[in-house]
Design a protein around this motif. Sequence first.
Motif, PDB file in Angstrom:
ATOM      1  N   GLN A   7      44.357 -53.974  -2.855  1.00 51.42           N
ATOM      2  CA  GLN A   7      43.531 -53.270  -3.829  1.00 51.42           C
ATOM      3  C   GLN A   7      42.820 -54.263  -4.759  1.00 51.42           C
ATOM      4  N   GLY A   8      43.549 -55.310  -5.178  1.00 48.63           N
ATOM      5  CA  GLY A   8      42.953 -56.329  -6.043  1.00 48.63           C
ATOM      6  C   GLY A   8      41.816 -57.064  -5.364  1.00 48.63           C
ATOM      7  N   LEU A   9      42.004 -57.394  -4.077  1.00 50.06           N
ATOM      8  CA  LEU A   9      40.954 -58.089  -3.325  1.00 50.06           C
ATOM      9  C   LEU A   9      39.742 -57.176  -3.141  1.00 50.06           C
ATOM     10  N   GLY A  10      39.996 -55.899  -2.893  1.00 48.61           N
ATOM     11  CA  GLY A  10      38.896 -54.945  -2.755  1.00 48.61           C
ATOM     12  C   GLY A  10      38.094 -54.804  -4.037  1.00 48.61           C
ATOM     13  N   ILE A  11      38.791 -54.738  -5.169  1.00 46.58           N
ATOM     14  CA  ILE A  11      38.110 -54.647  -6.463  1.00 46.58           C
ATOM     15  C   ILE A  11      37.291 -55.908  -6.722  1.00 46.58           C
ATOM     16  N   SER A  12      37.873 -57.068  -6.395  1.00 45.51           N
ATOM     17  CA  SER A  12      37.178 -58.337  -6.608  1.00 45.51           C
ATOM     18  C   SER A  12      35.902 -58.425  -5.784  1.00 45.51           C
ATOM     19  N   PHE A  13      35.991 -58.061  -4.508  1.00 47.91           N
ATOM     20  CA  PHE A  13      34.843 -58.133  -3.607  1.00 47.91           C
ATOM     21  C   PHE A  13      33.790 -57.067  -3.924  1.00 47.91           C
ATOM     22  N   SER A  14      34.156 -56.073  -4.694  1.00 48.24           N
ATOM     23  CA  SER A  14      33.192 -55.045  -5.095  1.00 48.24           C
ATOM     24  C   SER A  14      32.603 -55.351  -6.459  1.00 48.24           C
ATOM     25  N   TRP A  15      33.471 -55.656  -7.426  1.00 50.14           N
ATOM     26  CA  TRP A  15      33.056 -55.847  -8.818  1.00 50.14           C
ATOM     27  C   TRP A  15      32.195 -57.098  -8.988  1.00 50.14           C
ATOM     28  N   THR A  16      32.651 -58.220  -8.440  1.00 50.56           N
ATOM     29  CA  THR A  16      31.959 -59.506  -8.671  1.00 50.56           C
ATOM     30  C   THR A  16      30.505 -59.485  -8.209  1.00 50.56           C
ATOM     31  N   PRO A  17      30.191 -59.126  -6.961  1.00 50.36           N
ATOM     32  CA  PRO A  17      28.778 -59.095  -6.554  1.00 50.36           C
ATOM     33  C   PRO A  17      27.984 -57.994  -7.236  1.00 50.36           C
ATOM     34  N   ALA A  18      28.632 -56.877  -7.596  1.00 49.55           N
ATOM     35  CA  ALA A  18      27.918 -55.777  -8.251  1.00 49.55           C
ATOM     36  C   ALA A  18      27.416 -56.196  -9.627  1.00 49.55           C
ATOM     37  N   ILE A  19      28.282 -56.830 -10.414  1.00 49.21           N
ATOM     38  CA  ILE A  19      27.886 -57.250 -11.757  1.00 49.21           C
ATOM     39  C   ILE A  19      26.936 -58.445 -11.689  1.00 49.21           C
ATOM     40  N   SER A  20      27.090 -59.263 -10.639  1.00 45.39           N
ATOM     41  CA  SER A  20      26.232 -60.435 -10.470  1.00 45.39           C
ATOM     42  C   SER A  20      24.803 -60.033 -10.140  1.00 45.39           C
ATOM     43  N   ILE A  21      24.623 -59.103  -9.204  1.00 45.79           N
ATOM     44  CA  ILE A  21      23.269 -58.727  -8.788  1.00 45.79           C
ATOM     45  C   ILE A  21      22.517 -58.018  -9.910  1.00 45.79           C
ATOM     46  N   VAL A  22      23.233 -57.314 -10.783  1.00 45.32           N
ATOM     47  CA  VAL A  22      22.584 -56.685 -11.944  1.00 45.32           C
ATOM     48  C   VAL A  22      21.992 -57.763 -12.858  1.00 45.32           C
ATOM     49  N   SER A  23      22.753 -58.831 -13.085  1.00 47.66           N
ATOM     50  CA  SER A  23      22.270 -59.920 -13.935  1.00 47.66           C
ATOM     51  C   SER A  23      21.064 -60.624 -13.325  1.00 47.66           C
ATOM     52  N   HIS A  24      20.979 -60.653 -11.984  1.00 51.25           N
ATOM     53  CA  HIS A  24      19.843 -61.279 -11.312  1.00 51.25           C
ATOM     54  C   HIS A  24      18.583 -60.411 -11.397  1.00 51.25           C
ATOM     55  N   TYR A  25      18.757 -59.120 -11.440  1.00 49.48           N
ATOM     56  CA  TYR A  25      17.622 -58.200 -11.487  1.00 49.48           C
ATOM     57  C   TYR A  25      17.018 -58.067 -12.889  1.00 49.48           C
ATOM     58  N   PHE A  26      17.777 -58.501 -13.924  1.00 48.07           N
ATOM     59  CA  PHE A  26      17.321 -58.321 -15.306  1.00 48.07           C
ATOM     60  C   PHE A  26      17.410 -59.615 -16.098  1.00 48.07           C
ATOM     61  N   SER A  27      16.496 -59.754 -17.067  1.00 48.90           N
ATOM     62  CA  SER A  27      16.498 -60.911 -17.951  1.00 48.90           C
ATOM     63  C   SER A  27      16.463 -60.447 -19.410  1.00 48.90           C
ATOM     64  N   LYS A  28      15.326 -59.903 -19.837  1.00 55.29           N
ATOM     65  CA  LYS A  28      15.200 -59.433 -21.217  1.00 55.29           C
ATOM     66  C   LYS A  28      16.118 -58.242 -21.502  1.00 55.29           C
ATOM     67  N   LYS A  29      16.313 -57.398 -20.487  1.00 53.64           N
ATOM     68  CA  LYS A  29      17.154 -56.205 -20.663  1.00 53.64           C
ATOM     69  C   LYS A  29      18.540 -56.397 -20.041  1.00 53.64           C
ATOM     70  N   ARG A  30      18.962 -57.654 -19.893  1.00 53.25           N
ATOM     71  CA  ARG A  30      20.222 -57.934 -19.210  1.00 53.25           C
ATOM     72  C   ARG A  30      21.427 -57.333 -19.920  1.00 53.25           C
ATOM     73  N   ALA A  31      21.474 -57.455 -21.248  1.00 51.37           N
ATOM     74  CA  ALA A  31      22.615 -56.930 -22.009  1.00 51.37           C
ATOM     75  C   ALA A  31      22.735 -55.419 -21.827  1.00 51.37           C
ATOM     76  N   LEU A  32      21.599 -54.719 -21.899  1.00 48.26           N
ATOM     77  CA  LEU A  32      21.604 -53.263 -21.744  1.00 48.26           C
ATOM     78  C   LEU A  32      21.987 -52.867 -20.317  1.00 48.26           C
ATOM     79  N   ALA A  33      21.419 -53.569 -19.318  1.00 49.63           N
ATOM     80  CA  ALA A  33      21.713 -53.264 -17.916  1.00 49.63           C
ATOM     81  C   ALA A  33      23.190 -53.481 -17.601  1.00 49.63           C
ATOM     82  N   ASN A  34      23.759 -54.596 -18.101  1.00 54.05           N
ATOM     83  CA  ASN A  34      25.183 -54.863 -17.891  1.00 54.05           C
ATOM     84  C   ASN A  34      26.054 -53.821 -18.570  1.00 54.05           C
TER      85      ASN A  34
END
Length: 448
Positions: free
Chosen positions: A115-142
């Motif tokens: 379960q921990g590995l599944g959460i890691s492999f889901s959470w890490t890329p999900a939060i990472s790709i959001v930060s890549h898609y946003f710059s000025k609105k990064r705080a709000l998007a996150n």
Amino acid sequence: MQAKDSNPPDGGYGWVVVVSAFMVMGFTVAVLKTFGLFFVEIQQHFEELASSTSWITSVTVAIFHLGAPVASSLCAQYTHRTVVITGGLLAFSGMALGFFGFNMVWMYATTGFLQGLGISFSWTPAISIVSHYFSKKRALANAIASAGECAFAFMFGPFFQWLISQYGWKGALLIIGGIQLNVCVCGGLMRPLASSCLLKARHCETEIPPGNSASRRDKEDKSPITHKTFNWMLVRRPEFVLYAIFGILAAMSFFVPPLFLVPLSYSLGIDESWTSTLLSILAIVDFGGRLLCGWYANLHVTKTIHLLAMTITLMSTSLMLLPLANNYVSLAIFTGFYGFFFGTTVSIHITVLADVVGMPEFDSALGLFMLIRSTGGFVGPPLAGLIVDVAGNYRAGFYMAGATLALSTGFLIFLDRLQQRKKRASKIRTKQEKSTLPYPSLHILKHQ
């Protein structure tokens, strides 16, 4: 392949990615946050101590963090989409196999490790790709993306309680595993930014004369497509080290309150039906705290690291006061204060990491940060469980969590002062370089 983040979309399809990440947070971290509902059931079934039972959550949290560098590396070689889908399958496997519940070691391996590995492999890329898609609105998007765990935790509290009452804790695990398969659908919607860069690269090629091979190589070297590698050398940067130490201490505290909130309420004689509402209250105020803090951080009125230090201090204070509750009403009020400040903290701590290391190194920094922080997540719940066993009271776990958080604030202060000192030194060097620039050279540059 990934794109450089010099010009992220800051909207458009990025909002689809945010919604997908919102759902991923709900199907993974929200499940972890509400796992306290299974704590007493599993403890009674196997007739184990609180410290032994808490190792299930401890293993989950530790693997969640330890798997982050692996997830980041896989994102660099493949895509965020692929890794999220893999994470969904792993999370399902952990819960589905936990259904058999042979013994405590089996629970560590399934609802803990897988379960921990599944959460890691889901959470890490999900939060990472959001930060890549946003710059000025990064705080709000996150903030919006991370709020998914609160929205789902609000629903999961009473829902999981009902599942346990109807199907037992084993049947509930199997059903929850099936629900987590939706992570795969969310991952499929996370379109890589590299696709747009490929189009740009092809456009550049059409503009280069066929015979001009040197120019072609030049253009390819400047292409926005780069092969990313994991940067382990970030551990040599003092700013990152200070923030990682803060992360360790914070992780020691983050997962303790949700784990012991339900047992504490039982020890106060609160009915089970009311206990589940505490988790819902926690989720509601957490959700509000994330959105409010994300909106405020997006205004850029206060430096994000200052805002983080303030929210951590307030959360620490609320945890130290929570054990004073002696009935449902007072416990609900203190839980509300803790949940709100927890939400404000979580909504911006990843944004602060991006500010500390910069976006070019963000994927590596996120993986390393989660890896280093895992020590706190691994030690925190068992240490709190041991303190509870020795003290004979669940209140002791909350005091431990509050004190550890207060200590973590000091490292944020050190980090901020280090950044300010380096900024002042940089300004002084710039002024000195300008003052030593010879006037004849300026005259020549002007006429060129």
